[in-house]
Design a protein around this motif. Sequence first.
Motif, short mmCIF file in Angstrom:
data_model
loop_
_atom_site.label_atom_id
_atom_site.label_comp_id
_atom_site.label_asym_id
_atom_site.label_seq_id
_atom_site.Cartn_x
_atom_site.Cartn_y
_atom_site.Cartn_z
N ALA A 132 49.45 81.83 63.00
CA ALA A 132 49.21 81.60 64.62
C ALA A 132 50.08 80.37 64.83
O ALA A 132 50.24 79.22 63.93
CB ALA A 132 47.81 81.13 64.75
N LYS A 133 50.51 80.02 66.09
CA LYS A 133 51.30 79.20 66.28
C LYS A 133 50.38 77.97 66.57
O LYS A 133 49.01 78.20 67.38
CB LYS A 133 52.12 79.57 67.67
CG LYS A 133 52.94 80.55 67.58
CD LYS A 133 53.80 80.59 68.92
CE LYS A 133 54.78 81.91 68.64
NZ LYS A 133 55.49 82.23 70.10
N PRO A 134 50.83 76.93 66.43
CA PRO A 134 49.86 75.65 66.26
C PRO A 134 49.84 75.10 67.68
O PRO A 134 50.69 75.32 68.54
CB PRO A 134 50.63 74.28 65.31
CG PRO A 134 52.06 74.87 65.43
CD PRO A 134 51.87 76.40 65.27
N LYS A 135 48.58 74.90 68.31
CA LYS A 135 48.30 74.47 69.55
C LYS A 135 48.62 73.08 69.70
O LYS A 135 48.84 72.34 68.90
CB LYS A 135 46.73 74.60 70.09
CG LYS A 135 46.38 76.02 69.97
CD LYS A 135 44.87 76.10 70.21
CE LYS A 135 44.28 77.47 70.11
NZ LYS A 135 42.94 77.49 70.19
N PRO A 136 49.53 72.92 71.03
CA PRO A 136 49.92 71.54 71.22
C PRO A 136 48.82 70.66 71.25
O PRO A 136 47.73 70.89 71.97
CB PRO A 136 50.49 71.67 72.67
CG PRO A 136 49.96 72.94 73.12
CD PRO A 136 49.60 73.82 72.21
N LYS A 137 49.07 69.52 70.77
CA LYS A 137 47.89 68.44 70.72
C LYS A 137 47.62 67.89 72.07
O LYS A 137 48.53 67.59 72.82
CB LYS A 137 48.40 67.30 69.93
CG LYS A 137 48.32 67.61 68.34
CD LYS A 137 48.64 66.64 67.41
CE LYS A 137 48.84 67.06 66.03
NZ LYS A 137 48.69 65.83 65.09
N ARG A 138 46.30 67.62 72.24
CA ARG A 138 46.07 67.17 73.62
C ARG A 138 45.86 65.78 73.50
O ARG A 138 45.25 65.33 72.70
CB ARG A 138 44.52 68.04 74.09
CG ARG A 138 44.31 68.06 75.44
CD ARG A 138 43.11 68.90 75.69
NE ARG A 138 43.19 69.34 76.93
CZ ARG A 138 42.20 69.85 77.57
NH1 ARG A 138 40.95 69.94 76.97
NH2 ARG A 138 42.08 70.29 78.61
#
Length: 147
Positions: free
Chosen positions: A75-81
Amino acid sequence: MARKRTRNYREERADFSEEDEERRDDEEGEEEEEEDEEGDEEEEEGTEGEAEGEGEGDEDDEEAPKKKKKVKPKAKPKPKRTRAAKVTRMRMTWGVFNNSNQMVAQFDYPQKEEAEAEAAKRMADKKSTHFVQPVKEPIEEKKDDKK
């Protein structure tokens, strides 16, 4: 003295680009072969088990061949918020400072002339250096308590 031969860089660059393309094609072929080899190993393990089980005569093993393991794509890493920095409102004032950079007096922004007069008065009285400088300080917003 012998004259040096001039190098033709265009030809050398063309040779290099051909080698680079061949290398890329080889790498792509190797990746496909590696995927095939992983599947072959799993099939070989299944055939060995079947060969040992042939003497027993299990019909279930023959009907249900071993399934290949499916490789799930990562899974593509989610952008950090990131949190937005809290913006505080600032207020400008004029500060009268002494030679030690200590604020001696403070005036509102429209009262610059009074601040300069205060600095001049202190310089005459104390015989030390005083100066006027703008100062920014945060505005404390009052929260209305409704009851």
